[in-house]
Write a protein that holds these residues in place. Structure first.
Motif, PDB file in Angstrom:
ATOM      1  N   GLY A  85       0.803  -1.208   0.000  1.00 53.06           N
ATOM      2  CA  GLY A  85       0.000   0.000   0.000  1.00 53.06           C
ATOM      3  C   GLY A  85       0.834   1.254   0.000  1.00 53.06           C
ATOM      4  N   TYR A  86       0.155   2.365  -0.175  1.00 55.62           N
ATOM      5  CA  TYR A  86       0.727   3.707  -0.125  1.00 55.62           C
ATOM      6  C   TYR A  86      -0.235   4.574   0.672  1.00 55.62           C
ATOM      7  CZ  TYR A  86       3.659   2.827  -4.297  1.00 55.62           C
ATOM      8  OH  TYR A  86       4.569   2.350  -5.183  1.00 55.62           O
ATOM      9  N   PRO A  87       0.251   5.616   1.339  1.00 51.60           N
ATOM     10  CA  PRO A  87      -0.683   6.572   1.935  1.00 51.60           C
ATOM     11  C   PRO A  87      -1.587   7.161   0.840  1.00 51.60           C
ATOM     12  CG  PRO A  87       1.512   6.921   2.799  1.00 51.60           C
ATOM     13  CD  PRO A  87       1.634   5.930   1.673  1.00 51.60           C
ATOM     14  N   TYR A  88      -2.842   7.273   1.128  1.00 47.02           N
ATOM     15  CA  TYR A  88      -3.863   7.833   0.222  1.00 47.02           C
ATOM     16  C   TYR A  88      -4.111   6.979  -1.014  1.00 47.02           C
ATOM     17  CZ  TYR A  88      -2.785  11.746   3.224  1.00 47.02           C
ATOM     18  OH  TYR A  88      -2.544  12.515   4.320  1.00 47.02           O
ATOM     19  N   ALA A  89      -3.677   5.757  -1.026  1.00 43.50           N
ATOM     20  CA  ALA A  89      -3.911   4.860  -2.165  1.00 43.50           C
ATOM     21  C   ALA A  89      -4.705   3.650  -1.685  1.00 43.50           C
ATOM     22  CB  ALA A  89      -2.594   4.421  -2.793  1.00 43.50           C
ATOM     23  N   THR A  90      -5.930   3.900  -1.272  1.00 40.96           N
ATOM     24  CA  THR A  90      -6.752   2.832  -0.734  1.00 40.96           C
ATOM     25  C   THR A  90      -6.973   1.738  -1.759  1.00 40.96           C
ATOM     26  OG1 THR A  90      -7.893   4.292   0.773  1.00 40.96           O
ATOM     27  CG2 THR A  90      -9.021   2.274   0.213  1.00 40.96           C
ATOM     28  N   GLY A 110      -3.241  -0.250  -7.419  1.00 34.53           N
ATOM     29  CA  GLY A 110      -2.301  -0.069  -8.515  1.00 34.53           C
ATOM     30  C   GLY A 110      -2.741  -0.658  -9.834  1.00 34.53           C
ATOM     31  N   GLU A 111      -4.025  -1.021  -9.948  1.00 34.63           N
ATOM     32  CA  GLU A 111      -4.553  -1.573 -11.194  1.00 34.63           C
ATOM     33  C   GLU A 111      -3.684  -2.700 -11.739  1.00 34.63           C
ATOM     34  OE1 GLU A 111      -5.598   1.475 -14.019  1.00 34.63           O
ATOM     35  OE2 GLU A 111      -6.197   2.830 -12.413  1.00 34.63           O
ATOM     36  N   THR A 112      -3.308  -3.622 -10.866  1.00 35.72           N
ATOM     37  CA  THR A 112      -2.481  -4.754 -11.270  1.00 35.72           C
ATOM     38  C   THR A 112      -2.958  -6.018 -10.566  1.00 35.72           C
ATOM     39  OG1 THR A 112      -0.193  -5.504 -11.541  1.00 35.72           O
ATOM     40  CG2 THR A 112      -0.727  -4.491  -9.446  1.00 35.72           C
ATOM     41  N   ASP A 113      -2.658  -7.141 -11.139  1.00 31.30           N
ATOM     42  CA  ASP A 113      -2.839  -8.411 -10.443  1.00 31.30           C
ATOM     43  C   ASP A 113      -1.577  -8.634  -9.627  1.00 31.30           C
ATOM     44  OD1 ASP A 113      -5.209  -8.745 -11.737  1.00 31.30           O
ATOM     45  OD2 ASP A 113      -4.627 -10.529 -12.851  1.00 31.30           O
ATOM     46  N   TRP A 114      -1.748  -8.905  -8.348  1.00 29.57           N
ATOM     47  CA  TRP A 114      -0.629  -9.225  -7.469  1.00 29.57           C
ATOM     48  C   TRP A 114      -0.572 -10.732  -7.329  1.00 29.57           C
ATOM     49  CZ3 TRP A 114       2.662  -5.584  -5.662  1.00 29.57           C
ATOM     50  CH2 TRP A 114       2.252  -4.249  -5.736  1.00 29.57           C
ATOM     51  N   ILE A 115       0.628 -11.261  -7.143  1.00 31.35           N
ATOM     52  CA  ILE A 115       0.802 -12.701  -6.941  1.00 31.35           C
ATOM     53  C   ILE A 115       1.712 -12.920  -5.739  1.00 31.35           C
ATOM     54  CG2 ILE A 115       1.759 -14.846  -7.887  1.00 31.35           C
ATOM     55  CD1 ILE A 115       1.073 -13.749 -10.677  1.00 31.35           C
ATOM     56  N   VAL A 116       1.272 -13.779  -4.829  1.00 35.77           N
ATOM     57  CA  VAL A 116       2.137 -14.258  -3.755  1.00 35.77           C
ATOM     58  C   VAL A 116       2.572 -15.655  -4.161  1.00 35.77           C
ATOM     59  CG1 VAL A 116       2.267 -15.012  -1.357  1.00 35.77           C
ATOM     60  CG2 VAL A 116       1.071 -12.900  -1.920  1.00 35.77           C
ATOM     61  N   GLU A 117       3.863 -15.861  -4.180  1.00 38.33           N
ATOM     62  CA  GLU A 117       4.433 -17.157  -4.536  1.00 38.33           C
ATOM     63  C   GLU A 117       5.116 -17.745  -3.307  1.00 38.33           C
ATOM     64  OE1 GLU A 117       7.842 -19.049  -7.474  1.00 38.33           O
ATOM     65  OE2 GLU A 117       7.578 -16.878  -7.406  1.00 38.33           O
ATOM     66  N   LEU A 118       4.594 -18.851  -2.802  1.00 36.34           N
ATOM     67  CA  LEU A 118       5.202 -19.527  -1.665  1.00 36.34           C
ATOM     68  C   LEU A 118       6.460 -20.248  -2.134  1.00 36.34           C
ATOM     69  CD1 LEU A 118       1.966 -21.020  -0.076  1.00 36.34           C
ATOM     70  CD2 LEU A 118       3.310 -19.079   0.754  1.00 36.34           C
ATOM     71  N   LEU A 119       7.510 -20.125  -1.380  1.00 35.97           N
ATOM     72  CA  LEU A 119       8.789 -20.733  -1.753  1.00 35.97           C
ATOM     73  C   LEU A 119       8.943 -22.096  -1.082  1.00 35.97           C
ATOM     74  CD1 LEU A 119      10.938 -17.508  -1.345  1.00 35.97           C
ATOM     75  CD2 LEU A 119      10.067 -18.502  -3.477  1.00 35.97           C
ATOM     76  N   PRO A 120       9.591 -23.058  -1.748  1.00 34.66           N
ATOM     77  CA  PRO A 120       9.772 -24.378  -1.151  1.00 34.66           C
ATOM     78  C   PRO A 120      10.665 -24.345   0.087  1.00 34.66           C
ATOM     79  CG  PRO A 120      10.870 -24.249  -3.291  1.00 34.66           C
ATOM     80  CD  PRO A 120      10.120 -22.971  -3.106  1.00 34.66           C
ATOM     81  N   GLU A 131      11.718  -5.879  -3.654  1.00 37.10           N
ATOM     82  CA  GLU A 131      10.256  -5.910  -3.689  1.00 37.10           C
ATOM     83  C   GLU A 131       9.702  -4.928  -4.730  1.00 37.10           C
ATOM     84  OE1 GLU A 131       8.848  -8.201  -2.010  1.00 37.10           O
ATOM     85  OE2 GLU A 131      10.341  -8.656  -0.505  1.00 37.10           O
ATOM     86  N   PRO A 132       8.509  -5.219  -5.247  1.00 37.74           N
ATOM     87  CA  PRO A 132       7.851  -4.261  -6.146  1.00 37.74           C
ATOM     88  C   PRO A 132       7.466  -2.973  -5.406  1.00 37.74           C
ATOM     89  CG  PRO A 132       6.799  -6.430  -6.262  1.00 37.74           C
ATOM     90  CD  PRO A 132       7.765  -6.463  -5.116  1.00 37.74           C
ATOM     91  N   ARG A 133       7.187  -1.908  -6.161  1.00 37.54           N
ATOM     92  CA  ARG A 133       6.720  -0.653  -5.565  1.00 37.54           C
ATOM     93  C   ARG A 133       5.520  -0.904  -4.673  1.00 37.54           C
ATOM     94  NH1 ARG A 133       7.147   0.988 -10.698  1.00 37.54           N
ATOM     95  NH2 ARG A 133       4.909   0.901 -10.984  1.00 37.54           N
ATOM     96  N   ASP A 150       3.159  -5.118 -10.603  1.00 38.80           N
ATOM     97  CA  ASP A 150       3.674  -3.889 -11.209  1.00 38.80           C
ATOM     98  C   ASP A 150       2.591  -2.829 -11.079  1.00 38.80           C
ATOM     99  OD1 ASP A 150       5.189  -2.042 -12.594  1.00 38.80           O
ATOM    100  OD2 ASP A 150       4.705  -2.870 -14.564  1.00 38.80           O
ATOM    101  N   PRO A 151       2.465  -2.220  -9.896  1.00 37.33           N
ATOM    102  CA  PRO A 151       1.372  -1.277  -9.682  1.00 37.33           C
ATOM    103  C   PRO A 151       1.498  -0.027 -10.523  1.00 37.33           C
ATOM    104  CG  PRO A 151       2.879  -1.215  -7.841  1.00 37.33           C
ATOM    105  CD  PRO A 151       3.311  -2.353  -8.720  1.00 37.33           C
ATOM    106  N   ARG A 152       0.385   0.426 -11.010  1.00 34.10           N
ATOM    107  CA  ARG A 152       0.355   1.662 -11.788  1.00 34.10           C
ATOM    108  C   ARG A 152       0.508   2.841 -10.848  1.00 34.10           C
ATOM    109  NH1 ARG A 152      -4.506   3.612 -15.753  1.00 34.10           N
ATOM    110  NH2 ARG A 152      -3.681   5.691 -16.043  1.00 34.10           N
ATOM    111  N   ARG A 153       1.358   3.763 -11.201  1.00 32.16           N
ATOM    112  CA  ARG A 153       1.536   4.973 -10.400  1.00 32.16           C
ATOM    113  C   ARG A 153       0.412   5.950 -10.720  1.00 32.16           C
ATOM    114  NH1 ARG A 153       7.854   6.450  -9.954  1.00 32.16           N
ATOM    115  NH2 ARG A 153       8.597   4.330  -9.799  1.00 32.16           N
ATOM    116  N   ALA A 154       0.040   6.755  -9.729  1.00 36.58           N
ATOM    117  CA  ALA A 154      -0.982   7.780  -9.938  1.00 36.58           C
ATOM    118  C   ALA A 154      -0.530   8.711 -11.051  1.00 36.58           C
ATOM    119  CB  ALA A 154      -1.218   8.547  -8.651  1.00 36.58           C
ATOM    120  N   GLY A 155      -1.420   8.997 -11.974  1.00 38.50           N
ATOM    121  CA  GLY A 155      -1.114   9.912 -13.058  1.00 38.50           C
ATOM    122  C   GLY A 155      -0.401   9.275 -14.239  1.00 38.50           C
TER     123      GLY A 155
END
Length: 157
Positions: A85-90, A110-120, A131-133, A150-155
């Motif tokens: 998350g980011y401040p003001y980016a609910t 961030g208008e993106t699909d996030w993925i959590v990948e569990l590691l062996p 880490e991603p933004r 890969d979250p989209r930045r505001a603007g």
């Protein structure tokens, strides 16, 4: 293989609304399970074949909602955590799909699909650059899961 887990609930710790970070106690089938975790609302719980649990909790704070991802052992010990998350980016959490054997796809911000990948097994993690933004972790040298997005930045168009 990852699958949805049932029987979990998060109970906000007394006085947590007055604290800097919201914390909840996690319960499984009516019994305390592990310690306190950052977050207020349990959005989803996923179980891996290894017996570990991945919990997704949000803060429930309008215009500053963060998502906290916690990995717990089968005994309830906290193994790894990350916050998005980011401040003001609910964000609005949506569990999109489980991708066997070890991935969970979800939406948050961030208008993106996030993925959590569990590691062996735990891997080396370089703090601050691995880490991603919008993803933050406590300073640790090992991680048990990766977060992709890969979250989209505001603007940005």
């Amino acid at each position: 293989m990852v699958q949805r887990a049932t029987g979990f609930e998060a109970r906000l710790v007394d006085g947590a609304r007055d604290a800097a970070a919201l914390c909840s106690e996690v319960w499984l089938s009516g019994q305390p399970f592990g310690g306190q975790l950052e977050g207020a609302v349990l959005e989803a719980a996923v179980q891996a074949d290894s017996g570990m649990y991945l919990l997704f909790l949000t803060d429930d704070v309008p215009h500053e909602d963060f998502l906290h991802v916690h990995l717990l052992s089968a005994e309830g010990d906290l193994l790894d955590s990350a916050s998005l998350g980011y401040p003001y980016a609910t964000g609005t959490f949506s569990l999109l799909e489980l991708e066997p054997p070890d991935r969970i796809r979800f939406g948050f911000f961030g208008e993106t699909d996030w993925i959590v990948e569990l590691l062996p097994r735990p891997e080396l993690c370089l703090p601050l650059i691995a880490e991603p933004r919008g993803v933050r972790r406590a300073l640790r040298l090992r991680r048990h899961f990766r977060i992709h997005g890969d979250p989209r930045r505001a603007g940005r168009s």
